[in-house]
Design an enzyme around this catalytic site. Structure first.
Site, short mmCIF file in Angstrom:
data_model
loop_
_atom_site.label_atom_id
_atom_site.label_comp_id
_atom_site.label_asym_id
_atom_site.label_seq_id
_atom_site.Cartn_x
_atom_site.Cartn_y
_atom_site.Cartn_z
N ASP A 70 0.87 -1.18 0.00
CA ASP A 70 0.00 0.00 0.00
C ASP A 70 0.90 1.22 0.00
O ASP A 70 1.85 1.30 0.77
CB ASP A 70 -0.96 0.03 1.19
CG ASP A 70 -2.13 0.96 0.90
OD1 ASP A 70 -2.89 0.66 -0.05
OD2 ASP A 70 -2.27 2.00 1.57
N GLY A 152 1.05 6.71 -12.16
CA GLY A 152 0.57 7.54 -11.06
C GLY A 152 1.15 8.95 -11.09
O GLY A 152 1.11 9.65 -12.12
N LYS A 174 14.75 4.46 -10.97
CA LYS A 174 13.63 4.72 -10.06
C LYS A 174 13.67 3.72 -8.89
O LYS A 174 13.52 4.11 -7.73
CB LYS A 174 12.27 4.63 -10.78
CG LYS A 174 11.10 4.80 -9.80
CD LYS A 174 9.72 4.61 -10.40
CE LYS A 174 8.68 4.62 -9.27
NZ LYS A 174 7.30 4.37 -9.72
P1 ITT Z 1 -3.54 -2.40 -5.34
O1 ITT Z 1 -4.33 -1.90 -4.15
O2 ITT Z 1 -4.26 -3.45 -6.13
O3 ITT Z 1 -2.14 -2.79 -4.98
P2 ITT Z 1 -3.65 0.39 -6.15
O4 ITT Z 1 -3.15 1.13 -7.35
O5 ITT Z 1 -5.10 0.62 -5.76
O6 ITT Z 1 -3.37 -1.17 -6.38
P3 ITT Z 1 -2.83 1.70 -3.68
O7 ITT Z 1 -4.18 1.61 -3.08
O8 ITT Z 1 -1.64 1.36 -2.83
O9 ITT Z 1 -2.71 0.73 -4.95
O10 ITT Z 1 -2.65 3.14 -4.30
C1 ITT Z 1 -1.41 3.56 -4.72
C2 ITT Z 1 -1.54 4.89 -5.45
O11 ITT Z 1 -0.48 5.75 -5.01
C3 ITT Z 1 -1.33 4.70 -6.95
O12 ITT Z 1 -2.57 4.58 -7.63
C4 ITT Z 1 -0.61 5.98 -7.34
O13 ITT Z 1 -1.54 7.00 -7.54
C5 ITT Z 1 0.21 6.30 -6.09
N1 ITT Z 1 1.55 5.69 -6.16
C6 ITT Z 1 2.04 4.69 -5.36
N2 ITT Z 1 3.28 4.35 -5.73
C7 ITT Z 1 3.59 5.13 -6.79
C8 ITT Z 1 4.71 5.25 -7.61
O14 ITT Z 1 5.78 4.44 -7.46
N3 ITT Z 1 4.68 6.15 -8.59
C9 ITT Z 1 3.63 6.94 -8.76
N4 ITT Z 1 2.52 6.89 -8.04
C10 ITT Z 1 2.48 6.00 -7.05
#
Ligand code: ITT
Length: 199
Positions: A70, A152, A174
Site C-alpha cells: 500500500d 501515477g 527509479k
Molecule cells: P492495489 O491496491 O491493487 O495494490 P492500487 O493502485 O489501488 O493497487 P494503492 O491503493 O496502494 O494501490 O494506491 C497507490 C496509489 O499511489 C497509486 O494509484 C498511485 O496514484 C500512487 N503511487 C504509489 N506508488 C507510486 C509510484 O511508485 N509512482 C507513482 N505513483 C504511485
C-alpha cells in the site's frame, strides 16, 4: 516456495518483480490465480492498515504466503494529502491524469512543493501471522508533467538529489531511489530466511 503478490496494479507488480527477485522464490500475481476476490476494500486510515488488510484477505483466500503493497503520495503543503487516498484522489475509478491535474490545481501558487512517496509492504503467513516494513522517498512536485515512464504521480515527482522526474528516469534508477525499492529491500532483509528457507 510460492509468494502471492496481492495487487491488481500491473505497474506495481512489474516493479515488485524487478526489485524482489529472491533465489528460489516464485512470485505469482493475484491475476494469475482464479477465484480470488477482485478487490479489497481499502478503508483503513493508514498505509499499514490497508497493506495488512490486502495481505490478510488474499492470504486467507489462497492459503499462500502473501505480500501486499500500500503506497501513496504525501504533500507537505496539503497536510500530507492525498495519502491513503492517492489512487482515488480525483474520484473513482483511479485516473492518473485526473489525479495529476487535481494535484497541480491544489498546488497552484504554492511555493512549498515538498512531498514524499510512502510504501508499506505487508507479509501474511498461512497461519495468520503478519508483519510490515516501510520505505519512503523525499522529493518535490513540479508545475507540469514531464516524462513517459512509470505510473501515477511519477511525471510530477522529482526525488531529492535528482533533477528528473520518476517518469524521466528509467525503471532501474527509479527502483534504487523509490519508496517501493527501499521498502522491498527492507522486506528482503527482514524476511529472506522465511521466504527462501532452502536457498
Ligand atoms: P492495489 O491496491 O491493487 O495494490 P492500487 O493502485 O489501488 O493497487 P494503492 O491503493 O496502494 O494501490 O494506491 C497507490 C496509489 O499511489 C497509486 O494509484 C498511485 O496514484 C500512487 N503511487 C504509489 N506508488 C507510486 C509510484 O511508485 N509512482 C507513482 N505513483 C504511485
Amino acid at each position: 516456495m510460492t509468494l502471492l503478490i496481492a495487487t491488481r496494479n500491473h505497474h506495481k507488480l512489474d516493479e515488485i518483480r524487478q526489485i524482489f527477485a529472491l533465489p528460489s522464490l516464485r512470485l505469482i500475481a493475484a491475476d494469475e490465480l482464479p477465484g480470488l476476490p477482485d478487490d479489497v476494500v481499502e478503508d483503513a486510515d493508514t498505509f499499514e492498515g490497508n497493506a495488512l488488510k490486502k495481505a490478510r484477505e488474499l492470504c486467507a483466500a489462497s492459503g499462500l504466503w502473501t505480500l501486499a503493497d500500500d503506497s501513496g503520495l504525501e504533500v507537505a503543503a496539503l497536510d500530507n494529502a492525498p495519502g491513503v487516498f492517492s489512487a482515488r484522489y480525483a474520484g473513482e475509478p483511479c485516473d492518473y491524469a485526473a489525479n495529476n491535474a487535481k494535484l497541480l490545481r491544489a498546488l497552484d501558487g504554492v511555493t512549498d512543493r515538498r512531498a514524499r512517496f510512502r510504501c508499506v509492504i505487508a507479509l501474511c503467513a498461512p497461519d495468520g501471522r503478519a508483519w510490515t516494513v516501510d520505505g519512503r522517498c523525499e522529493g518535490r512536485i513540479i508545475t507540469e508533467t514531464r516524462g513517459e515512464n512509470g505510473f501515477g504521480y511519477d511525471p510530477l515527482f522529482v526525488p531529492d538529489g535528482s533533477d528528473k522526474t520518476f517518469s524521466e528516469l528509467d525503471s532501474a534508477v527509479k527502483n534504487t531511489l523509490s519508496h517501493r525499492g527501499h521498502a522491498l529491500r527492507n522486506a528482503a532483509d527482514a524476511w529472506r530466511a522465511w521466504l527462501t528457507p532452502h536457498a
